[in-house]
Design an enzyme around this catalytic site. Structure first.
Site, PDB file in Angstrom:
ATOM      1  CB  THR A  50     -38.577   4.167   5.446  1.00 43.43           C
ATOM      2  OG1 THR A  50     -38.548   4.214   4.016  1.00 43.43           O
ATOM      3  CG2 THR A  50     -40.021   4.172   5.942  1.00 43.43           C
ATOM      4  CB  VAL A  52     -34.574   0.165   2.619  1.00 42.51           C
ATOM      5  CG1 VAL A  52     -34.306  -0.533   1.294  1.00 42.51           C
ATOM      6  CG2 VAL A  52     -33.867  -0.565   3.757  1.00 42.51           C
ATOM      7  CB  CYS A  53     -38.115   3.865   0.865  1.00 36.97           C
ATOM      8  SG  CYS A  53     -39.115   2.554   1.600  1.00 36.97           S
ATOM      9  N   PRO A  54     -35.402   5.484   0.359  1.00 40.04           N
ATOM     10  CG  PRO A  54     -34.269   6.797   1.938  1.00 40.04           C
ATOM     11  CD  PRO A  54     -35.307   5.719   1.802  1.00 40.04           C
ATOM     12  CB  ILE A  57     -36.635   6.965  -4.368  1.00 40.52           C
ATOM     13  CG1 ILE A  57     -37.859   6.200  -3.863  1.00 40.52           C
ATOM     14  CG2 ILE A  57     -37.051   8.227  -5.120  1.00 40.52           C
ATOM     15  CD1 ILE A  57     -38.566   6.863  -2.693  1.00 40.52           C
TER      16      ILE A  57
END
Length: 182
Positions: A50, A52-54, A57
């Site tokens: 996706t 935003v997720c990276p 992380i």
């Protein structure tokens, strides 16, 4: 209803993926027993591959050493599988460098127990839990699906929690804590 401050994290053995050296081979992790005496920062993202997720992380990964300096371990999680986690890490060197365990809670066992599943979407909210060495939740933040978190703020809150003192608004490590007059 989401678990909150003062609640004990439930014990579940969840599939886990870490690193890109080998395909997942059925490894599991129970965060309540894996890190005795450590603080734990558990953060869920909705799903792999996706937008935003990276960013989150990688942001947490960049601060991994700072969390370790505070006797805390980072644990990432989503409701994807360990093979999806592996593929995502293999596809992006910045994610591969985020060297901490990624729970593959595709059964949604822990996410359901934490109360962070968006039923309509079938994924977890962006939830962050700071858990003390006794597996008691000391801090929770939950964001909607579209808004990323600030890992430096999580670190600041961990610092404040570890003082076991009264910390004012915008307090940062090294600043004075509040000392109410008796």
């Amino acid at each position: 209803m989401a678990l909150t401050v003062g609640d004990t994290v439930p014990s579940f053995s969840i599939p886990v993926q870490q690193g890109i050296a080998a395909l997942p081979a059925g490894e599991t992790l129970d965060i309540t027993t894996a890190y005795p005496g450590k603080w734990k920062v558990l953060f869920y993202w909705p799903k792999d591959f996706t937008f935003v997720c990276p960013t989150e992380i990688i942001g947490y990964g960049d601060l991994k050493g700072d969390f370790e300096d505070r006797d805390a371990v980072l644990i990432g999680a989503s409701t994807d599988t360990d093979f999806v986690h592996f593929a995502w890490r293999k596809s992006d060197e910045r994610l591969a460098a985020a060297d901490f365990p990624w729970l593959a809670d595709n059964s949604k066992q822990l996410a359901d127990a934490l109360g962070i599943i968006v039923a309509e979407a079938g994924v977890a909210l962006r939830a962050t839990f700071i858990i003390d060495p006794d597996n008691v939740i000391q801090h929770v933040t939950i964001n909607g699906l579209n808004v990323g978190r600030n890992p430096a703020e999580t670190l600041r809150i961990l610092d404040a929690l570890q003082t076991d003192e009264l910390c004012p608004c915008n307090w940062s490590e090294g600043q004075d804590v509040l000392k109410p007059a008796a």
